[in-house]
Design a protein around this motif. Structure first.
Motif, PDB file in Angstrom:
ATOM      1  N   ARG A  28       0.723  -1.294   0.093  1.00  0.00           N
ATOM      2  CA  ARG A  28      -0.022   0.028   0.003  1.00  0.00           C
ATOM      3  C   ARG A  28       0.807   1.158   0.025  1.00  0.00           C
ATOM      4  O   ARG A  28       0.402   2.373  -0.043  1.00  0.00           O
ATOM      5  CB  ARG A  28      -0.843  -0.105   1.020  1.00  0.00           C
ATOM      6  CG  ARG A  28      -1.994  -1.097   1.224  1.00  0.00           C
ATOM      7  CD  ARG A  28      -3.278  -0.640   0.552  1.00  0.00           C
ATOM      8  NE  ARG A  28      -3.872   0.573   1.329  1.00  0.00           N
ATOM      9  CZ  ARG A  28      -4.394   1.567   0.761  1.00  0.00           C
ATOM     10  NH1 ARG A  28      -4.779   1.419  -0.402  1.00  0.00           N
ATOM     11  NH2 ARG A  28      -4.996   2.475   1.494  1.00  0.00           N
ATOM     12  N   GLU A  30       2.887   4.168  -1.419  1.00  0.00           N
ATOM     13  CA  GLU A  30       2.936   4.791  -2.637  1.00  0.00           C
ATOM     14  C   GLU A  30       4.246   4.936  -3.335  1.00  0.00           C
ATOM     15  O   GLU A  30       4.218   4.547  -4.585  1.00  0.00           O
ATOM     16  CB  GLU A  30       2.402   6.179  -2.409  1.00  0.00           C
ATOM     17  CG  GLU A  30       0.909   6.430  -2.196  1.00  0.00           C
ATOM     18  CD  GLU A  30       0.287   7.927  -2.073  1.00  0.00           C
ATOM     19  OE1 GLU A  30       0.818   8.637  -2.995  1.00  0.00           O
ATOM     20  OE2 GLU A  30      -0.275   8.180  -1.066  1.00  0.00           O
ATOM     21  N   CYS A  33       4.508   1.394  -4.744  1.00  0.00           N
ATOM     22  CA  CYS A  33       3.644   0.912  -5.821  1.00  0.00           C
ATOM     23  C   CYS A  33       4.165   1.575  -7.066  1.00  0.00           C
ATOM     24  O   CYS A  33       4.040   1.323  -8.298  1.00  0.00           O
ATOM     25  CB  CYS A  33       2.270   1.467  -5.669  1.00  0.00           C
ATOM     26  SG  CYS A  33       1.494   0.457  -4.355  1.00  0.00           S
ATOM     27  N   ARG A  34       4.621   3.111  -7.080  1.00  0.00           N
ATOM     28  CA  ARG A  34       5.064   3.592  -7.951  1.00  0.00           C
ATOM     29  C   ARG A  34       6.324   3.010  -8.784  1.00  0.00           C
ATOM     30  O   ARG A  34       6.205   2.736 -10.042  1.00  0.00           O
ATOM     31  CB  ARG A  34       5.631   4.957  -7.769  1.00  0.00           C
ATOM     32  CG  ARG A  34       6.344   6.049  -8.787  1.00  0.00           C
ATOM     33  CD  ARG A  34       6.845   7.378  -8.299  1.00  0.00           C
ATOM     34  NE  ARG A  34       7.468   8.065  -9.327  1.00  0.00           N
ATOM     35  CZ  ARG A  34       8.723   8.396  -9.047  1.00  0.00           C
ATOM     36  NH1 ARG A  34       9.252   8.455  -7.835  1.00  0.00           N
ATOM     37  NH2 ARG A  34       9.202   9.137 -10.275  1.00  0.00           N
ATOM     38  N   GLN A  38       2.481  -0.076 -10.541  1.00  0.00           N
ATOM     39  CA  GLN A  38       1.035  -0.378 -10.262  1.00  0.00           C
ATOM     40  C   GLN A  38       0.539   0.536  -9.454  1.00  0.00           C
ATOM     41  O   GLN A  38       1.056   1.394  -8.749  1.00  0.00           O
ATOM     42  CB  GLN A  38       0.947  -1.766  -9.604  1.00  0.00           C
ATOM     43  CG  GLN A  38       1.605  -1.711  -8.145  1.00  0.00           C
ATOM     44  CD  GLN A  38       1.591  -3.091  -7.445  1.00  0.00           C
ATOM     45  OE1 GLN A  38       1.881  -4.083  -8.346  1.00  0.00           O
ATOM     46  NE2 GLN A  38       1.695  -3.152  -6.171  1.00  0.00           N
ATOM     47  N   GLU A  39      -1.013   0.882  -9.477  1.00  0.00           N
ATOM     48  CA  GLU A  39      -1.908   1.362  -8.772  1.00  0.00           C
ATOM     49  C   GLU A  39      -1.813   1.058  -7.478  1.00  0.00           C
ATOM     50  O   GLU A  39      -1.746  -0.211  -6.989  1.00  0.00           O
ATOM     51  CB  GLU A  39      -3.280   1.397  -9.239  1.00  0.00           C
ATOM     52  CG  GLU A  39      -3.272   2.020 -10.839  1.00  0.00           C
ATOM     53  CD  GLU A  39      -2.853   3.691 -10.789  1.00  0.00           C
ATOM     54  OE1 GLU A  39      -3.386   4.377  -9.759  1.00  0.00           O
ATOM     55  OE2 GLU A  39      -2.218   4.173 -11.885  1.00  0.00           O
ATOM     56  N   ARG A  40      -2.030   1.911  -6.377  1.00  0.00           N
ATOM     57  CA  ARG A  40      -2.103   1.434  -4.894  1.00  0.00           C
ATOM     58  C   ARG A  40      -3.728   0.923  -4.840  1.00  0.00           C
ATOM     59  O   ARG A  40      -4.540   1.501  -5.162  1.00  0.00           O
ATOM     60  CB  ARG A  40      -1.960   2.904  -4.228  1.00  0.00           C
ATOM     61  CG  ARG A  40      -1.784   2.601  -2.736  1.00  0.00           C
ATOM     62  CD  ARG A  40      -1.213   3.805  -2.242  1.00  0.00           C
ATOM     63  NE  ARG A  40      -1.679   3.644  -0.765  1.00  0.00           N
ATOM     64  CZ  ARG A  40      -2.521   4.484  -0.095  1.00  0.00           C
ATOM     65  NH1 ARG A  40      -2.869   5.670  -0.802  1.00  0.00           N
ATOM     66  NH2 ARG A  40      -2.780   4.303   1.233  1.00  0.00           N
ATOM     67  N   ALA A  41      -3.600  -0.270  -4.695  1.00  0.00           N
ATOM     68  CA  ALA A  41      -4.797  -0.933  -4.421  1.00  0.00           C
ATOM     69  C   ALA A  41      -5.478  -0.864  -3.046  1.00  0.00           C
ATOM     70  O   ALA A  41      -4.853  -0.612  -2.024  1.00  0.00           O
ATOM     71  CB  ALA A  41      -4.615  -2.470  -4.700  1.00  0.00           C
ATOM     72  N   ASP A 155      -1.082   3.270 -20.571  1.00  0.00           N
ATOM     73  CA  ASP A 155      -0.988   4.885 -20.311  1.00  0.00           C
ATOM     74  C   ASP A 155       0.203   5.636 -20.815  1.00  0.00           C
ATOM     75  O   ASP A 155       0.486   6.477 -20.291  1.00  0.00           O
ATOM     76  CB  ASP A 155      -1.365   4.720 -18.799  1.00  0.00           C
ATOM     77  CG  ASP A 155      -0.070   3.954 -17.812  1.00  0.00           C
ATOM     78  OD1 ASP A 155       0.962   3.543 -18.621  1.00  0.00           O
ATOM     79  OD2 ASP A 155      -0.031   4.066 -16.755  1.00  0.00           O
TER      80      ASP A 155
END
Length: 172
Positions: A28, A30, A33-34, A38-41, A155
């Motif tokens: 989780r 940030e 994840c960056r 991946q997106e923060r789930a 993206d």
């Protein structure tokens, strides 16, 4: 069953129920994840993923996944599993940001490469690293990873697909 591995400083341990909060906090984060691209789930999704590792992955030997420990402190996560990007196996690592820049990522990769060669008999292993993750890309180059191709997400984000032979002597 995912075995316990040891390197000079680290223990690779299969996750235990009491490790769930560490796993959730890491995935989780940030910054983590960056750099993992991946997106923060949502927390509930990561908790479900943790439970799936314990109830689905481990009992069926689907792939190997570990929590990483340094002197009793949780420092990260590692996996070695088949990849959907090519016909091969990918190593995946994520470290708690407080432990970045200490050479632990390189130590994790070396431990996974040794396991891949000696226990799984793999001749090569892949890695996927975000093109902007210059620190991880530099570590991969030092280890001897070679660039295979770039993967461009919808993206526009670019991920470098890398490969390393497990049969050649490691680069220091």
């Amino acid at each position: 069953m995912t075995p316990i591995l040891r390197t000079e400083h680290l223990e690779f341990l299969p996750y235990r129920p009491q490790d769930e909060d560490h796993f959730v906090d890491l995935l989780r984060n940030e910054e983590v994840c960056r750099w993992m691209g991946q997106e923060r789930a949502p927390e509930q999704d990561i908790r479900a993923l943790f439970r799936a590792i314990r109830t689905d992955v481990y009992p069926t030997n689907l792939f190997d996944v570990w929590g990483l420990w340094l002197d009793g402190a949780y420092v990260g996560h590692a996996e070695l599993k088949k990849t959907g990007n090519v016909d091969g196996h990918e190593l995946i690592t994520a470290l708690v940001p407080e432990y970045w820049g200490r050479g632990l990522g390189t130590e994790v990769a070396r431990g996974l490469l040794r396991y891949a060669a000696e226990e799984l008999g793999l001749k090569e292993v892949y890695g996927m690293v975000g093109a902007e993750n210059t620190a991880s890309l530099a570590a991969c180059r030092r280890l001897g990873f070679r660039h295979v191709r770039d993967v461009v997400d919808d993206d526009g984000a670019v991920t470098r697909m890398l490969v390393i032979s497990t049969t050649e002597p490691p680069v220091d």
